[in-house]
Design an enzyme around this catalytic site. Sequence first.
Site, PDB file in Angstrom:
ATOM      1  N   GLY A  16      28.132  37.928  87.426  1.00 20.28           N
ATOM      2  CA  GLY A  16      28.713  36.596  87.611  1.00 20.28           C
ATOM      3  C   GLY A  16      29.793  36.600  88.675  1.00 20.28           C
ATOM      4  N   GLY A  18      29.718  35.673  91.762  1.00 21.50           N
ATOM      5  CA  GLY A  18      29.605  34.714  92.870  1.00 21.50           C
ATOM      6  C   GLY A  18      30.570  33.549  92.777  1.00 21.50           C
ATOM      7  NE  ARG A  41      22.144  31.702  85.623  1.00 22.43           N
ATOM      8  CZ  ARG A  41      22.469  30.673  84.860  1.00 22.43           C
ATOM      9  NH1 ARG A  41      21.627  30.239  83.930  1.00 22.43           N
ATOM     10  NH2 ARG A  41      23.625  30.063  85.009  1.00 22.43           N
ATOM     11  CG  ASP A  67      18.680  35.509  83.821  1.00 21.45           C
ATOM     12  OD1 ASP A  67      19.524  35.923  82.993  1.00 21.45           O
ATOM     13  OD2 ASP A  67      18.084  34.422  83.711  1.00 21.45           O
ATOM     14  CG  PHE A  98      27.173  24.115  76.285  1.00 21.44           C
ATOM     15  CD1 PHE A  98      26.977  23.652  74.989  1.00 21.44           C
ATOM     16  CD2 PHE A  98      26.243  25.012  76.812  1.00 21.44           C
ATOM     17  CE1 PHE A  98      25.881  24.052  74.246  1.00 21.44           C
ATOM     18  CE2 PHE A  98      25.136  25.421  76.067  1.00 21.44           C
ATOM     19  CZ  PHE A  98      24.956  24.937  74.774  1.00 21.44           C
ATOM     20  CB  SER A 106      17.947  23.404  70.328  1.00 20.14           C
ATOM     21  OG  SER A 106      18.310  23.997  71.555  1.00 20.14           O
ATOM     22  CE1 TYR A 148      35.063  31.775  72.476  1.00 26.41           C
ATOM     23  CE2 TYR A 148      36.647  30.354  73.562  1.00 26.41           C
ATOM     24  CZ  TYR A 148      35.410  30.961  73.533  1.00 26.41           C
ATOM     25  OH  TYR A 148      34.515  30.776  74.557  1.00 26.41           O
ATOM     26  N   GLY A 190      43.216  33.008  78.523  1.00 27.43           N
ATOM     27  CA  GLY A 190      43.305  31.599  78.128  1.00 27.43           C
ATOM     28  C   GLY A 190      42.714  30.766  79.248  1.00 27.43           C
ATOM     29  NE  ARG A 200      27.951  25.093  82.566  1.00 22.15           N
ATOM     30  CZ  ARG A 200      27.955  25.456  83.844  1.00 22.15           C
ATOM     31  NH1 ARG A 200      29.071  25.935  84.388  1.00 22.15           N
ATOM     32  NH2 ARG A 200      26.872  25.344  84.578  1.00 22.15           N
TER      33      ARG A 200
HETATM   34  C1  HXC Z   1      23.981  20.971  73.708  1.00 18.10           C
HETATM   35  C2  HXC Z   1      22.983  22.156  75.393  1.00 18.10           C
HETATM   36  C3  HXC Z   1      24.032  21.843  76.271  1.00 18.10           C
HETATM   37  C4  HXC Z   1      25.099  21.028  75.768  1.00 18.10           C
HETATM   38  C5  HXC Z   1      22.598  23.056  77.336  1.00 18.10           C
HETATM   39  N1  HXC Z   1      22.117  22.904  76.104  1.00 18.10           N
HETATM   40  N2  HXC Z   1      23.776  22.417  77.477  1.00 18.10           N
HETATM   41  N3  HXC Z   1      22.945  21.731  74.125  1.00 18.10           N
HETATM   42  N4  HXC Z   1      25.027  20.618  74.479  1.00 18.10           N
HETATM   43  N5  HXC Z   1      26.139  20.684  76.533  1.00 18.10           N
HETATM   44  C6  HXC Z   1      20.857  23.408  75.586  1.00 18.10           C
HETATM   45  C7  HXC Z   1      19.677  22.833  76.341  1.00 18.10           C
HETATM   46  O1  HXC Z   1      19.319  21.541  75.847  1.00 18.10           O
HETATM   47  C8  HXC Z   1      18.591  23.876  76.059  1.00 18.10           C
HETATM   48  O2  HXC Z   1      18.049  23.710  74.776  1.00 18.10           O
HETATM   49  C9  HXC Z   1      19.383  25.180  76.019  1.00 18.10           C
HETATM   50  O3  HXC Z   1      20.749  24.816  75.786  1.00 18.10           O
HETATM   51  C10 HXC Z   1      19.313  25.925  77.339  1.00 18.10           C
HETATM   52  O4  HXC Z   1      19.713  25.023  78.363  1.00 18.10           O
HETATM   53  P1  HXC Z   1      19.265  25.223  79.879  1.00 18.10           P
HETATM   54  O5  HXC Z   1      20.002  24.229  80.709  1.00 18.10           O
HETATM   55  O6  HXC Z   1      17.779  25.269  79.978  1.00 18.10           O
HETATM   56  O7  HXC Z   1      19.776  26.716  80.102  1.00 18.10           O
HETATM   57  P2  HXC Z   1      20.165  27.483  81.385  1.00 18.10           P
HETATM   58  O8  HXC Z   1      19.687  26.812  82.623  1.00 18.10           O
HETATM   59  O9  HXC Z   1      19.808  28.866  81.122  1.00 18.10           O
HETATM   60  O10 HXC Z   1      21.790  27.310  81.436  1.00 18.10           O
HETATM   61  C11 HXC Z   1      22.634  28.031  80.573  1.00 18.10           C
HETATM   62  C12 HXC Z   1      23.861  27.198  80.165  1.00 18.10           C
HETATM   63  C13 HXC Z   1      24.573  26.596  81.393  1.00 18.10           C
HETATM   64  C14 HXC Z   1      24.761  28.126  79.357  1.00 18.10           C
HETATM   65  C15 HXC Z   1      23.391  26.056  79.257  1.00 18.10           C
HETATM   66  O11 HXC Z   1      25.736  25.897  80.966  1.00 18.10           O
HETATM   67  C16 HXC Z   1      24.940  27.630  82.413  1.00 18.10           C
HETATM   68  O12 HXC Z   1      24.151  27.959  83.294  1.00 18.10           O
HETATM   69  N6  HXC Z   1      26.179  28.199  82.332  1.00 18.10           N
HETATM   70  C17 HXC Z   1      26.657  29.248  83.245  1.00 18.10           C
HETATM   71  C18 HXC Z   1      28.095  29.126  83.628  1.00 18.10           C
HETATM   72  C19 HXC Z   1      29.069  28.815  82.504  1.00 18.10           C
HETATM   73  O13 HXC Z   1      28.681  28.358  81.412  1.00 18.10           O
HETATM   74  N7  HXC Z   1      30.355  29.031  82.787  1.00 18.10           N
HETATM   75  C20 HXC Z   1      31.428  28.722  81.813  1.00 18.10           C
HETATM   76  C21 HXC Z   1      32.017  29.938  81.257  1.00 18.10           C
HETATM   77  S1  HXC Z   1      33.556  29.487  80.485  1.00 18.10           S
HETATM   78  P3  HXC Z   1      16.636  22.927  74.502  1.00 18.10           P
HETATM   79  O14 HXC Z   1      16.373  23.165  73.061  1.00 18.10           O
HETATM   80  O15 HXC Z   1      16.886  21.483  74.818  1.00 18.10           O
HETATM   81  O16 HXC Z   1      15.633  23.550  75.421  1.00 18.10           O
HETATM   82  C22 HXC Z   1      33.737  30.405  79.097  1.00 18.10           C
HETATM   83  C23 HXC Z   1      35.061  30.452  78.368  1.00 18.10           C
HETATM   84  C24 HXC Z   1      35.859  29.226  78.499  1.00 18.10           C
HETATM   85  O17 HXC Z   1      32.868  31.064  78.697  1.00 18.10           O
HETATM   86  C25 HXC Z   1      37.099  29.308  77.653  1.00 18.10           C
HETATM   87  C26 HXC Z   1      38.164  28.403  78.202  1.00 18.10           C
HETATM   88  C27 HXC Z   1      39.484  28.580  77.539  1.00 18.10           C
HETATM   89  P1  NAP Z   2      31.892  30.572  86.056  1.00 19.18           P
HETATM   90  O1  NAP Z   2      32.403  30.374  87.430  1.00 19.18           O
HETATM   91  O2  NAP Z   2      30.909  29.599  85.515  1.00 19.18           O
HETATM   92  O3  NAP Z   2      31.282  32.036  85.988  1.00 19.18           O
HETATM   93  C1  NAP Z   2      30.157  32.406  85.284  1.00 19.18           C
HETATM   94  C2  NAP Z   2      29.278  33.229  86.188  1.00 19.18           C
HETATM   95  O4  NAP Z   2      28.241  33.823  85.413  1.00 19.18           O
HETATM   96  C3  NAP Z   2      28.631  32.420  87.297  1.00 19.18           C
HETATM   97  O5  NAP Z   2      28.838  33.054  88.533  1.00 19.18           O
HETATM   98  C4  NAP Z   2      27.150  32.448  86.928  1.00 19.18           C
HETATM   99  O6  NAP Z   2      26.347  32.467  88.119  1.00 19.18           O
HETATM  100  C5  NAP Z   2      27.047  33.733  86.148  1.00 19.18           C
HETATM  101  N1  NAP Z   2      25.921  33.722  85.221  1.00 19.18           N
HETATM  102  C6  NAP Z   2      25.635  32.812  84.269  1.00 19.18           C
HETATM  103  N2  NAP Z   2      24.502  33.114  83.649  1.00 19.18           N
HETATM  104  C7  NAP Z   2      24.062  34.269  84.206  1.00 19.18           C
HETATM  105  C8  NAP Z   2      22.935  35.084  83.988  1.00 19.18           C
HETATM  106  N3  NAP Z   2      22.019  34.771  83.058  1.00 19.18           N
HETATM  107  N4  NAP Z   2      22.783  36.200  84.748  1.00 19.18           N
HETATM  108  C9  NAP Z   2      23.697  36.503  85.695  1.00 19.18           C
HETATM  109  N5  NAP Z   2      24.779  35.782  85.947  1.00 19.18           N
HETATM  110  C10 NAP Z   2      24.963  34.663  85.207  1.00 19.18           C
HETATM  111  O7  NAP Z   2      33.086  30.604  84.997  1.00 19.18           O
HETATM  112  P2  NAP Z   2      34.427  31.482  84.967  1.00 19.18           P
HETATM  113  O8  NAP Z   2      35.500  30.601  84.464  1.00 19.18           O
HETATM  114  O9  NAP Z   2      34.621  32.199  86.237  1.00 19.18           O
HETATM  115  O10 NAP Z   2      34.085  32.515  83.809  1.00 19.18           O
HETATM  116  C11 NAP Z   2      34.053  33.912  84.054  1.00 19.18           C
HETATM  117  C12 NAP Z   2      34.286  34.668  82.761  1.00 19.18           C
HETATM  118  O11 NAP Z   2      35.571  34.350  82.224  1.00 19.18           O
HETATM  119  C13 NAP Z   2      33.288  34.352  81.654  1.00 19.18           C
HETATM  120  O12 NAP Z   2      33.011  35.523  80.924  1.00 19.18           O
HETATM  121  C14 NAP Z   2      34.050  33.401  80.766  1.00 19.18           C
HETATM  122  O13 NAP Z   2      33.586  33.408  79.438  1.00 19.18           O
HETATM  123  C15 NAP Z   2      35.441  33.988  80.870  1.00 19.18           C
HETATM  124  N6  NAP Z   2      36.542  33.082  80.530  1.00 19.18           N
HETATM  125  C16 NAP Z   2      36.884  32.090  81.383  1.00 19.18           C
HETATM  126  C17 NAP Z   2      37.954  31.273  81.052  1.00 19.18           C
HETATM  127  C18 NAP Z   2      38.408  30.170  81.963  1.00 19.18           C
HETATM  128  O14 NAP Z   2      39.237  29.363  81.546  1.00 19.18           O
HETATM  129  N7  NAP Z   2      37.955  30.109  83.201  1.00 19.18           N
HETATM  130  C19 NAP Z   2      38.657  31.470  79.850  1.00 19.18           C
HETATM  131  C20 NAP Z   2      38.241  32.492  78.993  1.00 19.18           C
HETATM  132  C21 NAP Z   2      37.201  33.307  79.351  1.00 19.18           C
HETATM  133  P3  NAP Z   2      24.874  31.830  88.142  1.00 19.18           P
HETATM  134  O15 NAP Z   2      24.991  30.474  87.523  1.00 19.18           O
HETATM  135  O16 NAP Z   2      24.516  31.812  89.592  1.00 19.18           O
HETATM  136  O17 NAP Z   2      24.007  32.752  87.364  1.00 19.18           O
END
Ligand code: HXC
Ligand code: NAP
Length: 286
Positions: A16, A18, A41, A67, A98, A106, A148, A190, A200
Amino acid sequence: MFRADLLRHKRILITGGGTGLGKGMAQRFLELGATVYICGRREEVLKQTAAELSEATKSAIHPLACDVRNLEAVEAMIDSIWSAAALDILVNNAAGNFIARTEELSARAFESVIGIVLMGTLHATMACGRRWLKAAHAGTVLSISATYAPVGSAYVVPSAVSKAGVEALMRSLAVEWGNRGIRMNAIAPGPIPTQGAFSRVLPRADLEAVALDRNPLHRFGTVEELANLAAFLVSDESGYINGEVIRMDGGEFLQGAGEFSNLGRVLREEDWQAIRPKKSGPAAKH
Ligand code: HXC
Ligand code: NAP
Protein backbone atom coordinates in the site's frame (compact mmCIF):
# COMPACT_ATOMS: atom_id res chain seq x y z
CA MET A 1 16.18 14.10 13.45
CA PHE A 2 18.00 11.16 11.85
CA ARG A 3 21.40 10.56 10.27
CA ALA A 4 21.05 10.80 6.49
CA ASP A 5 22.42 7.24 6.12
CA LEU A 6 20.20 5.64 8.79
CA LEU A 7 18.64 3.20 6.30
CA ARG A 8 21.50 2.93 3.80
CA HIS A 9 21.78 -0.60 2.34
CA LYS A 10 18.29 -1.45 3.66
CA ARG A 11 15.88 -2.92 1.14
CA ILE A 12 12.28 -2.27 2.16
CA LEU A 13 8.87 -3.33 0.82
CA ILE A 14 5.88 -1.17 1.80
CA THR A 15 2.50 -2.69 0.94
CA GLY A 16 0.00 0.00 0.00
CA GLY A 17 2.97 2.30 -0.57
CA GLY A 18 1.42 4.26 -3.44
CA THR A 19 -0.75 6.56 -1.31
CA GLY A 20 -1.24 8.12 2.11
CA LEU A 21 0.87 6.88 5.01
CA GLY A 22 2.61 4.27 2.84
CA LYS A 23 3.74 6.97 0.42
CA GLY A 24 4.92 9.14 3.34
CA MET A 25 6.99 6.27 4.74
CA ALA A 26 8.42 5.54 1.28
CA GLN A 27 9.58 9.14 0.98
CA ARG A 28 11.18 9.17 4.44
CA PHE A 29 12.92 5.81 3.91
CA LEU A 30 14.29 6.99 0.56
CA GLU A 31 15.57 10.20 2.14
CA LEU A 32 17.38 8.04 4.71
CA GLY A 33 19.15 6.01 2.03
CA ALA A 34 16.95 2.92 1.63
CA THR A 35 15.99 1.11 -1.56
CA VAL A 36 12.19 0.97 -1.53
CA TYR A 37 9.61 -1.28 -3.19
CA ILE A 38 5.95 -0.23 -3.09
CA CYS A 39 2.98 -2.38 -3.99
CA GLY A 40 -0.75 -1.89 -4.41
CA ARG A 41 -3.54 -2.88 -6.78
CA ARG A 42 -3.45 0.24 -9.01
CA GLU A 43 -0.37 0.22 -11.21
CA GLU A 44 -0.87 3.80 -12.45
CA VAL A 45 -0.98 5.18 -8.90
CA LEU A 46 2.19 3.28 -8.00
CA LYS A 47 4.05 4.46 -11.09
CA GLN A 48 3.07 8.07 -10.46
CA THR A 49 4.21 7.88 -6.82
CA ALA A 50 7.47 6.20 -7.81
CA ALA A 51 8.18 8.89 -10.42
CA GLU A 52 7.40 11.68 -7.97
CA LEU A 53 9.50 10.24 -5.13
CA SER A 54 12.47 9.26 -7.24
CA GLU A 55 12.52 12.79 -8.68
CA ALA A 56 12.32 14.30 -5.17
CA THR A 57 14.86 12.03 -3.45
CA LYS A 58 17.07 10.76 -6.30
CA SER A 59 16.85 7.31 -4.70
CA ALA A 60 15.73 3.91 -6.00
CA ILE A 61 12.01 3.12 -5.75
CA HIS A 62 10.31 0.21 -7.52
CA PRO A 63 6.53 0.05 -8.09
CA LEU A 64 5.01 -3.45 -8.21
CA ALA A 65 1.31 -4.09 -8.88
CA CYS A 66 0.08 -6.78 -6.49
CA ASP A 67 -3.14 -7.58 -4.66
CA VAL A 68 -2.01 -8.78 -1.23
CA ARG A 69 -5.19 -10.86 -0.84
CA ASN A 70 -3.83 -13.20 -3.49
CA LEU A 71 -1.17 -15.52 -2.01
CA GLU A 72 0.23 -16.53 -5.40
CA ALA A 73 0.56 -12.90 -6.45
CA VAL A 74 2.38 -12.05 -3.22
CA GLU A 75 4.75 -15.01 -3.63
CA ALA A 76 5.48 -13.95 -7.22
CA MET A 77 6.16 -10.36 -6.14
CA ILE A 78 8.46 -11.46 -3.32
CA ASP A 79 10.28 -13.84 -5.69
CA SER A 80 10.84 -11.00 -8.15
CA ILE A 81 12.25 -8.77 -5.40
CA TRP A 82 14.49 -11.56 -4.05
CA SER A 83 15.81 -12.24 -7.56
CA ALA A 84 17.68 -8.92 -7.21
CA ALA A 85 18.56 -9.35 -3.50
CA ALA A 86 16.87 -10.17 -0.20
CA LEU A 87 14.62 -7.65 1.46
CA ASP A 88 15.63 -6.49 4.94
CA ILE A 89 12.39 -4.88 6.01
CA LEU A 90 8.68 -5.44 5.35
CA VAL A 91 6.05 -2.81 6.19
CA ASN A 92 2.51 -4.21 6.25
CA ASN A 93 0.55 -1.05 5.53
CA ALA A 94 -2.09 -1.98 2.91
CA ALA A 95 -5.62 -1.82 4.28
CA GLY A 96 -9.28 -1.62 3.46
CA ASN A 97 -11.87 -0.03 5.72
CA PHE A 98 -15.18 1.85 5.78
CA ILE A 99 -17.78 2.72 8.38
CA ALA A 100 -20.99 0.72 8.31
CA ARG A 101 -23.58 -0.76 10.62
CA THR A 102 -22.33 -4.29 11.14
CA GLU A 103 -25.72 -5.97 10.71
CA GLU A 104 -25.86 -4.56 7.17
CA LEU A 105 -22.52 -6.00 6.03
CA SER A 106 -22.50 -8.82 3.50
CA ALA A 107 -20.11 -11.76 3.77
CA ARG A 108 -18.17 -10.27 0.86
CA ALA A 109 -17.76 -6.99 2.73
CA PHE A 110 -16.17 -8.87 5.64
CA GLU A 111 -14.05 -10.97 3.29
CA SER A 112 -12.84 -7.93 1.42
CA VAL A 113 -11.44 -6.13 4.47
CA ILE A 114 -10.22 -9.26 6.28
CA GLY A 115 -8.60 -10.38 3.02
CA ILE A 116 -6.59 -7.18 2.67
CA VAL A 117 -5.71 -6.43 6.28
CA LEU A 118 -5.31 -9.82 7.96
CA MET A 119 -4.67 -12.25 5.11
CA GLY A 120 -2.59 -9.71 3.16
CA THR A 121 -0.39 -9.14 6.20
CA LEU A 122 -0.11 -12.89 6.76
CA HIS A 123 0.79 -13.57 3.12
CA ALA A 124 3.54 -10.94 2.99
CA THR A 125 4.90 -11.76 6.47
CA MET A 126 5.11 -15.50 5.75
CA ALA A 127 6.64 -14.97 2.32
CA CYS A 128 9.43 -12.81 3.77
CA GLY A 129 9.77 -14.70 7.05
CA ARG A 130 10.28 -18.12 5.41
CA ARG A 131 12.98 -16.72 3.13
CA TRP A 132 14.74 -14.94 6.00
CA LEU A 133 14.70 -18.05 8.19
CA LYS A 134 15.96 -20.29 5.42
CA ALA A 135 18.88 -17.99 4.63
CA ALA A 136 19.57 -16.99 8.28
CA HIS A 137 19.05 -13.41 7.11
CA ALA A 138 18.00 -10.81 9.69
CA GLY A 139 14.65 -9.16 9.04
CA THR A 140 12.29 -6.59 10.48
CA VAL A 141 8.53 -6.41 10.06
CA LEU A 142 6.50 -3.33 10.92
CA SER A 143 2.71 -3.51 10.68
CA ILE A 144 0.40 -0.50 10.68
CA SER A 145 -2.45 -1.29 13.04
CA ALA A 146 -5.10 0.98 14.59
CA THR A 147 -5.77 2.11 18.17
CA TYR A 148 -9.00 0.10 18.34
CA ALA A 149 -7.28 -3.25 17.72
CA PRO A 150 -7.05 -4.29 21.41
CA VAL A 151 -10.55 -3.10 22.38
CA GLY A 152 -12.59 -3.35 19.18
CA SER A 153 -14.68 -0.56 17.69
CA ALA A 154 -18.28 -0.23 16.63
CA TYR A 155 -18.92 0.51 12.94
CA VAL A 156 -15.53 -0.74 11.66
CA VAL A 157 -15.87 -4.36 12.77
CA PRO A 158 -14.15 -6.08 9.79
CA SER A 159 -11.17 -3.79 10.30
CA ALA A 160 -11.18 -4.24 14.09
CA VAL A 161 -11.12 -8.05 13.92
CA SER A 162 -8.40 -7.90 11.26
CA LYS A 163 -6.14 -5.45 13.07
CA ALA A 164 -6.53 -7.49 16.28
CA GLY A 165 -5.35 -10.51 14.30
CA VAL A 166 -2.43 -8.55 12.88
CA GLU A 167 -1.31 -7.61 16.39
CA ALA A 168 -1.66 -11.22 17.59
CA LEU A 169 0.39 -12.41 14.62
CA MET A 170 3.05 -9.81 15.31
CA ARG A 171 3.33 -10.58 19.06
CA SER A 172 3.41 -14.34 18.43
CA LEU A 173 6.12 -14.23 15.78
CA ALA A 174 8.16 -11.68 17.74
CA VAL A 175 8.76 -14.52 20.20
CA GLU A 176 8.85 -17.45 17.78
CA TRP A 177 11.25 -15.83 15.32
CA GLY A 178 13.09 -13.39 17.60
CA ASN A 179 15.86 -15.86 18.36
CA ARG A 180 16.60 -16.05 14.64
CA GLY A 181 17.09 -12.35 14.04
CA ILE A 182 13.60 -11.31 13.03
CA ARG A 183 11.98 -8.38 14.84
CA MET A 184 8.27 -7.60 14.65
CA ASN A 185 6.56 -4.41 15.79
CA ALA A 186 3.48 -2.34 15.01
CA ILE A 187 2.32 1.26 15.07
CA ALA A 188 -1.25 2.09 16.07
CA PRO A 189 -1.92 5.56 14.68
CA GLY A 190 -4.82 7.77 15.63
CA PRO A 191 -6.48 9.78 12.86
CA ILE A 192 -4.03 11.14 10.27
CA PRO A 193 -5.64 12.90 7.30
CA THR A 194 -5.24 10.87 4.13
CA GLN A 195 -7.65 10.76 1.23
CA GLY A 196 -8.03 6.98 1.51
CA ALA A 197 -8.85 6.91 5.21
CA PHE A 198 -10.82 10.09 5.76
CA SER A 199 -13.06 9.57 2.69
CA ARG A 200 -14.10 6.21 4.16
CA VAL A 201 -14.07 6.58 7.97
CA LEU A 202 -14.54 10.31 8.57
CA PRO A 203 -16.45 11.27 5.42
CA ARG A 204 -18.15 14.43 6.80
CA ALA A 205 -16.89 17.62 8.42
CA ASP A 206 -18.99 17.04 11.56
CA LEU A 207 -17.42 13.59 12.06
CA GLU A 208 -13.97 15.12 11.71
CA ALA A 209 -14.92 17.77 14.27
CA VAL A 210 -15.97 15.09 16.78
CA ALA A 211 -12.67 13.25 16.25
CA LEU A 212 -10.72 16.48 16.80
CA ASP A 213 -12.69 17.41 19.89
CA ARG A 214 -11.99 14.10 21.64
CA ASN A 215 -8.25 14.36 21.10
CA PRO A 216 -6.29 15.88 24.02
CA LEU A 217 -3.99 17.67 21.56
CA HIS A 218 -6.94 18.94 19.48
CA ARG A 219 -5.24 18.09 16.25
CA PHE A 220 -4.75 15.16 13.92
CA GLY A 221 -1.42 13.41 13.45
CA THR A 222 0.72 14.09 10.40
CA VAL A 223 2.13 11.76 7.78
CA GLU A 224 5.63 13.05 8.66
CA GLU A 225 5.21 12.12 12.35
CA LEU A 226 4.14 8.61 11.37
CA ALA A 227 6.98 8.27 8.87
CA ASN A 228 9.60 9.33 11.43
CA LEU A 229 8.37 6.81 14.01
CA ALA A 230 8.34 4.12 11.32
CA ALA A 231 11.90 5.00 10.27
CA PHE A 232 13.09 4.57 13.85
CA LEU A 233 11.25 1.27 14.34
CA VAL A 234 12.60 -0.32 11.15
CA SER A 235 16.13 0.93 11.75
CA ASP A 236 18.83 -0.95 13.66
CA GLU A 237 18.72 1.84 16.27
CA SER A 238 15.55 0.27 17.70
CA GLY A 239 17.11 -3.20 17.71
CA TYR A 240 15.91 -4.14 21.22
CA ILE A 241 12.25 -3.24 20.57
CA ASN A 242 10.45 -6.44 19.63
CA GLY A 243 6.77 -7.40 19.87
CA GLU A 244 5.56 -3.89 20.70
CA VAL A 245 2.66 -1.82 19.46
CA ILE A 246 3.53 1.87 19.65
CA ARG A 247 0.39 3.98 19.89
CA MET A 248 0.70 7.38 18.19
CA ASP A 249 -2.56 9.23 18.72
CA GLY A 250 -1.98 12.36 20.81
CA GLY A 251 -3.44 10.57 23.83
CA GLU A 252 -6.85 9.98 22.20
CA PHE A 253 -7.04 6.34 23.36
CA LEU A 254 -6.39 7.26 26.99
CA GLN A 255 -8.86 10.13 26.77
CA GLY A 256 -11.54 7.59 25.90
CA ALA A 257 -10.49 5.15 28.62
CA GLY A 258 -10.30 7.44 31.67
CA GLU A 259 -13.55 7.45 33.66
CA PHE A 260 -13.43 11.19 34.36
CA SER A 261 -11.30 12.40 31.45
CA ASN A 262 -14.31 13.98 29.73
CA LEU A 263 -14.71 16.48 32.54
CA GLY A 264 -12.12 18.78 31.01
CA ARG A 265 -14.40 19.23 28.00
CA VAL A 266 -17.57 19.74 30.06
CA LEU A 267 -16.67 21.77 33.12
CA ARG A 268 -15.64 25.45 32.86
CA GLU A 269 -13.66 27.58 35.32
CA GLU A 270 -16.82 28.65 37.19
CA ASP A 271 -17.93 25.01 37.49
CA TRP A 272 -14.63 24.00 39.10
CA GLN A 273 -14.90 26.96 41.49
CA ALA A 274 -18.45 25.97 42.44
CA ILE A 275 -17.46 22.34 43.05
CA ARG A 276 -14.50 23.22 45.26
CA PRO A 277 -15.28 23.10 49.02
CA LYS A 278 -15.75 26.54 50.55
CA LYS A 279 -13.01 27.52 52.97
CA SER A 280 -14.32 27.89 56.53
CA GLY A 281 -13.19 27.13 60.09
CA PRO A 282 -9.56 26.57 61.25
CA ALA A 283 -8.44 24.91 58.00
CA ALA A 284 -9.19 28.12 56.07
CA LYS A 285 -6.38 29.90 58.00
CA HIS A 286 -3.66 27.71 56.42
C1 HXC B 1 -21.13 -1.57 3.28
C2 HXC B 1 -19.59 -2.05 1.65
C3 HXC B 1 -19.10 -0.73 1.70
C4 HXC B 1 -19.72 0.18 2.62
C5 HXC B 1 -17.97 -1.82 0.22
N1 HXC B 1 -18.86 -2.68 0.71
N2 HXC B 1 -18.09 -0.61 0.80
N3 HXC B 1 -20.59 -2.47 2.43
N4 HXC B 1 -20.73 -0.29 3.38
N5 HXC B 1 -19.31 1.45 2.73
C6 HXC B 1 -19.07 -4.06 0.31
C7 HXC B 1 -19.48 -4.16 -1.14
O1 HXC B 1 -20.88 -3.94 -1.31
C8 HXC B 1 -19.08 -5.60 -1.48
O2 HXC B 1 -20.03 -6.51 -0.99
C9 HXC B 1 -17.82 -5.80 -0.64
O3 HXC B 1 -17.85 -4.80 0.38
C10 HXC B 1 -16.56 -5.60 -1.46
O4 HXC B 1 -16.66 -4.32 -2.08
P1 HXC B 1 -15.84 -3.97 -3.41
O5 HXC B 1 -16.02 -2.52 -3.68
O6 HXC B 1 -16.17 -4.94 -4.49
O7 HXC B 1 -14.37 -4.34 -2.91
P2 HXC B 1 -12.98 -3.85 -3.38
O8 HXC B 1 -13.03 -3.19 -4.71
O9 HXC B 1 -12.10 -4.98 -3.16
O10 HXC B 1 -12.64 -2.64 -2.33
C11 HXC B 1 -12.26 -2.90 -1.01
C12 HXC B 1 -12.80 -1.83 -0.05
C13 HXC B 1 -12.46 -0.41 -0.54
C14 HXC B 1 -12.21 -2.14 1.32
C15 HXC B 1 -14.33 -1.97 0.03
O11 HXC B 1 -12.92 0.54 0.42
C16 HXC B 1 -11.00 -0.22 -0.79
O12 HXC B 1 -10.50 -0.49 -1.88
N6 HXC B 1 -10.23 0.26 0.24
C17 HXC B 1 -8.78 0.46 0.14
C18 HXC B 1 -8.28 1.68 0.84
C19 HXC B 1 -8.83 1.94 2.23
O13 HXC B 1 -9.87 1.39 2.63
N7 HXC B 1 -8.15 2.83 2.96
C20 HXC B 1 -8.60 3.23 4.31
C21 HXC B 1 -7.73 2.68 5.35
S1 HXC B 1 -8.06 3.57 6.86
P3 HXC B 1 -21.20 -7.17 -1.93
O14 HXC B 1 -21.82 -8.20 -1.06
O15 HXC B 1 -22.14 -6.05 -2.27
O16 HXC B 1 -20.50 -7.72 -3.13
C22 HXC B 1 -7.98 2.50 8.13
C23 HXC B 1 -7.94 2.99 9.56
C24 HXC B 1 -8.65 4.26 9.77
O17 HXC B 1 -7.89 1.35 7.95
C25 HXC B 1 -8.67 4.63 11.23
C26 HXC B 1 -8.82 6.11 11.39
C27 HXC B 1 -8.65 6.57 12.80
P1 NAP C 1 -4.79 4.65 2.05
O1 NAP C 1 -4.11 5.79 1.40
O2 NAP C 1 -6.14 4.26 1.55
O3 NAP C 1 -3.81 3.41 1.97
C1 NAP C 1 -4.19 2.10 1.77
C2 NAP C 1 -3.30 1.51 0.70
O4 NAP C 1 -3.51 0.10 0.65
C3 NAP C 1 -3.57 2.08 -0.69
O5 NAP C 1 -2.37 2.49 -1.28
C4 NAP C 1 -4.15 0.88 -1.44
O6 NAP C 1 -3.75 0.93 -2.82
C5 NAP C 1 -3.54 -0.28 -0.71
N1 NAP C 1 -4.34 -1.49 -0.84
C6 NAP C 1 -5.65 -1.66 -0.55
N2 NAP C 1 -6.04 -2.90 -0.84
C7 NAP C 1 -4.94 -3.55 -1.29
C8 NAP C 1 -4.70 -4.86 -1.75
N3 NAP C 1 -5.69 -5.77 -1.80
N4 NAP C 1 -3.45 -5.19 -2.16
C9 NAP C 1 -2.46 -4.27 -2.13
N5 NAP C 1 -2.62 -3.02 -1.71
C10 NAP C 1 -3.85 -2.66 -1.29
O7 NAP C 1 -4.98 4.90 3.61
P2 NAP C 1 -3.90 5.31 4.73
O8 NAP C 1 -4.57 6.26 5.64
O9 NAP C 1 -2.61 5.68 4.13
O10 NAP C 1 -3.75 3.93 5.52
C11 NAP C 1 -2.50 3.27 5.61
C12 NAP C 1 -2.49 2.36 6.82
O11 NAP C 1 -2.66 3.13 8.01
C13 NAP C 1 -3.59 1.31 6.84
O12 NAP C 1 -3.09 0.12 7.40
C14 NAP C 1 -4.60 1.90 7.79
O13 NAP C 1 -5.41 0.92 8.40
C15 NAP C 1 -3.68 2.56 8.80
N6 NAP C 1 -4.28 3.62 9.61
C16 NAP C 1 -4.56 4.82 9.04
C17 NAP C 1 -5.09 5.82 9.85
C18 NAP C 1 -5.39 7.19 9.30
O14 NAP C 1 -6.03 7.98 9.99
N7 NAP C 1 -4.93 7.54 8.11
C19 NAP C 1 -5.35 5.59 11.21
C20 NAP C 1 -5.07 4.32 11.73
C21 NAP C 1 -4.52 3.35 10.93
P3 NAP C 1 -4.67 0.31 -3.98
O15 NAP C 1 -6.06 0.82 -3.74
O16 NAP C 1 -4.04 0.80 -5.24
O17 NAP C 1 -4.57 -1.17 -3.84
